[in-house]
Design a protein around this motif. Structure first.
Motif, PDB file in Angstrom:
ATOM      1  N   ALA A  20       0.824  -1.150   0.073  1.00 51.71           N
ATOM      2  CA  ALA A  20       0.032  -0.012  -0.123  1.00 51.71           C
ATOM      3  C   ALA A  20       0.778   1.427  -0.156  1.00 51.71           C
ATOM      4  O   ALA A  20       0.605   2.195  -0.751  1.00 51.71           O
ATOM      5  N   GLN A  21       1.867   1.163   0.832  1.00 52.93           N
ATOM      6  CA  GLN A  21       2.819   2.450   0.932  1.00 52.93           C
ATOM      7  C   GLN A  21       3.596   2.545  -0.461  1.00 52.93           C
ATOM      8  O   GLN A  21       3.675   3.760  -0.847  1.00 52.93           O
ATOM      9  N   ALA A  22       3.854   1.511  -1.089  1.00 49.62           N
ATOM     10  CA  ALA A  22       4.651   1.681  -2.337  1.00 49.62           C
ATOM     11  C   ALA A  22       3.789   2.394  -3.442  1.00 49.62           C
ATOM     12  O   ALA A  22       4.373   3.199  -4.157  1.00 49.62           O
ATOM     13  N   ILE A  23       2.457   2.123  -3.333  1.00 46.30           N
ATOM     14  CA  ILE A  23       1.397   2.609  -4.434  1.00 46.30           C
ATOM     15  C   ILE A  23       1.375   4.003  -4.080  1.00 46.30           C
ATOM     16  O   ILE A  23       1.374   4.777  -4.845  1.00 46.30           O
ATOM     17  N   LEU A  24       0.992   4.133  -2.856  1.00 40.18           N
ATOM     18  CA  LEU A  24       0.956   5.628  -2.333  1.00 40.18           C
ATOM     19  C   LEU A  24       2.067   6.743  -2.569  1.00 40.18           C
ATOM     20  O   LEU A  24       1.891   7.794  -2.877  1.00 40.18           O
ATOM     21  N   ASN A  25       3.353   5.984  -2.691  1.00 41.53           N
ATOM     22  CA  ASN A  25       4.457   6.862  -2.756  1.00 41.53           C
ATOM     23  C   ASN A  25       4.577   7.129  -4.109  1.00 41.53           C
ATOM     24  O   ASN A  25       5.082   8.246  -4.395  1.00 41.53           O
ATOM     25  N   ILE A  26       4.625   6.201  -4.933  1.00 41.30           N
ATOM     26  CA  ILE A  26       4.378   6.506  -6.605  1.00 41.30           C
ATOM     27  C   ILE A  26       3.531   7.482  -6.817  1.00 41.30           C
ATOM     28  O   ILE A  26       4.010   8.431  -7.497  1.00 41.30           O
ATOM     29  N   ALA A  27       2.277   7.440  -6.409  1.00 48.25           N
ATOM     30  CA  ALA A  27       1.295   8.393  -6.658  1.00 48.25           C
ATOM     31  C   ALA A  27       1.768   9.815  -6.187  1.00 48.25           C
ATOM     32  O   ALA A  27       1.722  10.769  -6.826  1.00 48.25           O
ATOM     33  N   SER A  28       2.100   9.960  -4.813  1.00 48.66           N
ATOM     34  CA  SER A  28       2.457  11.212  -4.303  1.00 48.66           C
ATOM     35  C   SER A  28       3.747  11.827  -5.070  1.00 48.66           C
ATOM     36  O   SER A  28       3.925  12.905  -5.262  1.00 48.66           O
TER      37      SER A  28
END
Length: 331
Positions: free
Chosen positions: A173-181
């Motif tokens: 979840a953090q990996a996906i959110l990191n990419i988006a941010s």
């Protein structure tokens, strides 16, 4: 294969992955430190002001070092080693000291992006633009707080069986959110930058910054398959070692990018031949993410501007045939 004791693991020589991790950290952390030191030189010698983003980047730099320290501690009990080399005792100690490492990685990229958003917030006075930047900051804070709370609570490795799957879900979840941010931080200033009449050198400076920012996104994307692969990995501790290399590179590149955003004044003051000012005139620091004091051309005479803040976006009205037009610059 019979498990090795914790003592034998501690005394064992580092393997190639562990050595590669130390080398990768040393190289990228050197550049992170170098650019941060340049920011401090600029703050003390030229700007004579300790800015908020510099304080935040310093915190990220310290967290980056602590992250590596936790990795070295984990190496001593099996991190980046093959599972069959480890005993049950090794794995128990491994889980006991895994939490600080995991929490540090969850927090550090968010801290670095907050430093960048502090700068981006100031380059455009548009209400819509500032609302967007503020919303990104709130979102990053919210998902980081949520994930760290989950990791320190129900996903705490010390809780034993069942936490591994939970940690994997948090990591993904953090990996996906990191990419988006990361993508959001890169894209946010582009409309403002495109609205400016920049010289070629200024455009090149922006391209370099965006390229460094893109490298951070690439690291975030590159580590995501390794996060996903943890779900089915049989050699979990070794797979985590590969993931850790991408994580530390991502952290240090973020510090480089955050520091480089604000080095214009240092470059134009100490390295005039590498200055990125307006061509055909003396540069006073007009650049994306630059400093106050810009000389505008094209108005029939030169107009020296003073700003309310070092990154405030101003409008200069000029008359031409009875009509007013607006030139936007970053000062």
């Amino acid at each position: 294969m019979e498990g090795l004791s914790p003592v034998s693991i501690v005394g064992a020589p580092y393997n190639s992955l562990q050595i590669g991790t130390v080398v990768a950290f040393s190289i990228t952390y050197f550049f992170a430190t170098f650019f941060l030191v340049l920011r401090y030189i600029q703050a003390v010698k030229i700007v004579k002001k300790f800015e908020l983003d510099l304080a935040i980047l310093t915190l990220a730099w310290g967290l980056g070092m602590y992250y590596m320290i936790t990795l070295v501690q984990l190496m001593r009990v099996g991190w980046a080693r093959h599972m069959w080399e480890l005993s049950l005792e090794d794995l128990m100690v491994f889980n006991d000291i895994l939490l600080p490492n995991t929490l540090t990685y969850l927090i550090t990229p968010a801290v670095t992006k907050m430093a960048m958003l502090v700068v981006l917030f100031q380059i455009n006075s548009s209400v819509i633009y500032r609302v967007v930047v503020a919303a990104m900051g709130i979102s990053i804070f919210a998902y980081t707080l949520t994930l760290t709370s989950i990791t320190g609570g129900p996903c705490n490795p010390k809780n034993g069986a069942g936490t591994t799957k939970c940690l994997m879900n948090v990591a993904f979840a953090q990996a996906i959110l990191n990419i988006a941010s990361d993508i959001g931080v890169i894209i946010a200033p582009i409309p403002t930058i495109l609205s400016l009449n920049l010289s070629l050198k200024q455009k090149m400076s922006v391209l370099v910054l965006l390229a460094v920012g893109s490298a951070v996104v690439i690291c975030s994307i590159a580590r995501t398959p390794y996060v996903k692969a943890l779900e089915t990995a049989t050699d979990l501790t070794y797979q985590e070692g590969i993931l850790g290399v991408w994580s530390l590179v991502e952290i240090n590149l973020g510090i480089v990018c955050g520091s480089a955003m604000r080095l214009k004044k240092l470059i134009t003051t100490w390295l005039p031949r590498l200055g990125l000012g307006t061509s055909g005139g003396r540069s006073g620091g007009a650049t994306p993410f630059g400093s106050a004091g810009t000389t505008l051309k094209g108005t029939g005479n030169n107009s020296q501007l003073g700003g309310k803040g070092p990154y405030q976006l101003h409008s200069i009205q000029k008359e031409s045939g009875g009509n007013e037009s607006t030139d936007k610059i970053l000062v």
